[in-house]
Write an enzyme that holds these catalytic residues in place. Structure first.
Site, PDB file in Angstrom:
ATOM      1  N   CYS A 266       0.832  -1.223   0.000  1.00 51.39           N
ATOM      2  CA  CYS A 266       0.000   0.000   0.000  1.00 51.39           C
ATOM      3  C   CYS A 266       0.860   1.264   0.000  1.00 51.39           C
ATOM      4  CB  CYS A 266      -0.869   0.029   1.254  1.00 51.39           C
ATOM      5  SG  CYS A 266      -1.969  -1.320   1.404  1.00 51.39           S
TER       6      CYS A 266
HETATM    7  N1  SAJ Z   1       6.613   2.360   8.590  1.00 46.65           N
HETATM    8  C1  SAJ Z   1       7.616   3.227   9.008  1.00 46.65           C
HETATM    9  N2  SAJ Z   1       7.319   4.173   9.943  1.00 46.65           N
HETATM   10  C2  SAJ Z   1       6.047   4.296  10.451  1.00 46.65           C
HETATM   11  C3  SAJ Z   1       5.049   3.418   9.999  1.00 46.65           C
HETATM   12  C4  SAJ Z   1       5.343   2.453   9.070  1.00 46.65           C
HETATM   13  O1  SAJ Z   1       8.756   3.129   8.568  1.00 46.65           O
HETATM   14  O2  SAJ Z   1       5.844   5.163  11.307  1.00 46.65           O
HETATM   15  C5  SAJ Z   1       6.925   1.349   7.577  1.00 46.65           C
HETATM   16  C6  SAJ Z   1       6.651  -0.069   8.049  1.00 46.65           C
HETATM   17  O3  SAJ Z   1       7.803  -0.627   8.637  1.00 46.65           O
HETATM   18  C7  SAJ Z   1       6.295  -0.780   6.754  1.00 46.65           C
HETATM   19  C8  SAJ Z   1       5.665   0.314   5.907  1.00 46.65           C
HETATM   20  O4  SAJ Z   1       6.069   1.566   6.482  1.00 46.65           O
HETATM   21  O5  SAJ Z   1       7.440  -1.268   6.095  1.00 46.65           O
HETATM   22  C9  SAJ Z   1       4.147   0.245   5.870  1.00 46.65           C
HETATM   23  O6  SAJ Z   1       3.756   0.133   7.201  1.00 46.65           O
HETATM   24  P1  SAJ Z   1       2.197   0.254   7.610  1.00 46.65           P
HETATM   25  O7  SAJ Z   1       2.128   0.180   9.084  1.00 46.65           O
HETATM   26  O8  SAJ Z   1       1.598   1.409   6.933  1.00 46.65           O
HETATM   27  O9  SAJ Z   1       1.601  -1.110   7.100  1.00 46.65           O
HETATM   28  P2  SAJ Z   1       0.776  -1.483   5.828  1.00 46.65           P
HETATM   29  O10 SAJ Z   1       1.568  -1.439   4.601  1.00 46.65           O
HETATM   30  O11 SAJ Z   1       0.114  -2.764   6.182  1.00 46.65           O
HETATM   31  O12 SAJ Z   1      -0.316  -0.337   5.718  1.00 46.65           O
HETATM   32  C10 SAJ Z   1      -1.622  -0.644   6.039  1.00 46.65           C
HETATM   33  C11 SAJ Z   1      -2.399   0.356   5.263  1.00 46.65           C
HETATM   34  N3  SAJ Z   1      -3.751  -0.098   5.192  1.00 46.65           N
HETATM   35  C12 SAJ Z   1      -4.382   0.008   3.997  1.00 46.65           C
HETATM   36  O13 SAJ Z   1      -3.873   0.478   3.023  1.00 46.65           O
HETATM   37  C13 SAJ Z   1      -5.751  -0.515   3.943  1.00 46.65           C
HETATM   38  C14 SAJ Z   1      -2.343   1.737   5.898  1.00 46.65           C
HETATM   39  O14 SAJ Z   1      -3.402   2.552   5.361  1.00 46.65           O
HETATM   40  C15 SAJ Z   1      -2.527   1.691   7.373  1.00 46.65           C
HETATM   41  O15 SAJ Z   1      -2.322   3.014   7.890  1.00 46.65           O
HETATM   42  C16 SAJ Z   1      -1.493   0.771   7.974  1.00 46.65           C
HETATM   43  O16 SAJ Z   1      -1.766  -0.545   7.450  1.00 46.65           O
HETATM   44  C17 SAJ Z   1      -1.592   0.752   9.489  1.00 46.65           C
HETATM   45  O17 SAJ Z   1      -2.032   1.777  10.046  1.00 46.65           O
HETATM   46  O18 SAJ Z   1      -1.159  -0.238  10.069  1.00 46.65           O
END
Ligand code: SAJ
Length: 431
Positions: A266
């Protein structure tokens, strides 16, 4: 209670992945006769046997319903469906341009197997204009008439893999459609399966824009703290402490944390949908591009931190045995998509380091059967994924196995304890 309710419409879900399978299970759970169209034979066989192809809490808890999904690889099942939910992948290519082939193929299959007055809902992430400018022409080319043969709606998926609190039953959604009747029909369905508000948008384009905006918001916020980490590294300021400090402000601050890069299907992908779409109307999303560039730079920045530590230890990276802790892009999942570990390992191997990988969720891709074996074999570590198993390692273990240096790619290890043991430690913006 999942009893078949004769008065309910029949549902078909196209694509039984981390988005489609929960939707299909929820549809069954709410009494809908539910078909599942899945091109992957292996997945179909697994589901038919009542086994989940996903390690998702939501699915595990509803394993008993898997067999109630009428799964097939044959698109003619769509002829039976009053409602078709499309949950196919919409990745980007190497030039980061959205790849719509799976979605277009799905809509072509739906068009060929139309049931009059079929409601078609796209859940896949798409950029504004795709429904009206790309999908409607496919339906019309197949001879389908809007409002008579089909209604088209978009309800962007919000599944968060590994999240035990939020799932398809309780995540609020937005919804757009190409007509008031389509919006009404889609809202009726989603209100029946989701115990959370469903916000109708004024147009389908607005619904398409919501998802890419919410994920671009996350990407730019992560890029902000990643850039801070790079500057604070030079100022010897612990960026994690600073963010924790800023987060004590109860309003108008939303904590994000720096890391070894942004993975997943995403966050690193969706901004490109907006960037590419805006190009068509002559607008350059420079801010989104810069943020993507910062986040894409983090894997190599992380390897650079290790290189700097090895320089202090007068050790060349070439030939050094580097343990890579974690391959998945997100803690406690087995999801490799766009994982920063791939670029980190590629760079380490390009610099001729000896890489030993271990991920407890991806043992078939690991070079060591378990963590202890890895620790015995390596000189230094890069933590890539903040899996709970790695957070639980007592720092003394690193000493016991003569680990000389640790780069903490997710700023999740006990920095001060590790340093007190005489082990070189460097996080991302944290030393
Ligand atoms: N990450 C960082 N710093 C942060 C947060 C995340 O480096 O502060 C990195 C994570 O390690 C990862 C990537 O970004 O590699 C994405 O992390 P994520 O927590 O956003 O996880 P995702 O990819 O599963 O994102 C999903 C998304 N959901 C949908 O698209 C429906 C996102 O919208 C959500 O915000 C996220 O989950 C969530 O909140 O967990």
């Amino acid at each position: 209670m999942s009893t078949k309710n004769e008065s309910l419409p029949t549902v078909a879900v196209v694509g039984l992945g981390y988005v489609g399978l929960p939707v299909a299970l929820r549809s069954v759970e709410k009494g809908y006769l539910t078909y599942g169209l899945e091109l992957d034979e292996k997945k179909v066989t697994l589901i038919k046997k009542g086994h989940s192809p996903l390690k998702e809490d939501f699915v595990e808890k509803r394993k008993n319903l898997l067999k109630k999904i009428k799964v097939s690889t044959n698109p003619t099942i769509l002829k039976k469906a009053d409602i078709v939910i499309v949950c196919v992948p919409t990745p980007v290519d190497k030039q980061f341009y959205p790849v719509l082939k799976p979605l277009k193929n799905a809509v072509r299959m739906i068009a060929k197997n139309n049931k009059p007055a079929q409601l078609i809902v796209i859940e896949s992430t798409i950029n504004p204009g795709i429904c009206e400018d790309v999908l409607v022409p496919i339906l019309e080319k197949a001879g389908l008439k809007p409002e008579k043969d089909y209604f088209l709606a978009h309800c962007p998926e919000r599944i968060d893999p590994g999240n035990k609190q939020w799932n398809v039953t309780n995540i609020p959604r937005v919804l757009g459609a190409t007509s008031p009747k389509g919006l009404y029909l889609a809202k009726q369905f989603y209100n029946s399966i989701i115990d959370a508000p469903i916000k109708p948008m004024h147009s389908i384009r607005e619904a398409e824009a919501v998802k890419v905006v919410e994920n671009s918001f996350r990407d730019v916020n992560i890029a902000f703290v990643n850039e801070l980490a790079k500057s604070f590294d030079r100022m010897h300021i612990d960026v994690k402490d600073v963010i924790d400090g800023a987060a004590t402000k109860p309003f108008s601050f939303l904590a994000h944390y720096p890391g070894r890069g942004v993975g997943g299907h995403c966050i690193p992908v969706d901004p490109y949908y907006l960037i590419e779409k805006a190009k068509e109307v002559g607008f350059d999303h420079q801010f989104l591009r810069v943020a993507r560039g910062i986040n894409n730079s983090m894997p190599l920045y992380t390897v650079g931190l290790l290189q700097n530590i090895l320089n202090e230890l007068k050790m060349p990276l070439k030939g050094t045995k580097v343990g890579v802790l974690g391959l998945a892009y997100k803690a406690n999942t087995d999801d490799l998509r766009e994982s920063p570990s791939l670029k980190i390992i590629q760079e380490l191997e390009r610099k001729k380091a000896k890489v030993i990988r271990f991920d407890p969720f991806l043992k078939t891709l690991s070079d060591a059967p378990d963590l202890k074996t890895l620790l015995k074999k390596v000189d230094v570590l890069i933590l890539v994924t903040n899996h709970q198993e790695f957070l639980d390692i007592p720092p003394e273990e690193f000493k016991r196995y003569h680990i000389l240096a640790i780069v903490d790619g997710m700023n999740c290890l006990a920095k001060n304890k590790i340093k007190r043991l005489g082990i070189k430690y460097h996080g991302i913006g944290r030393r």
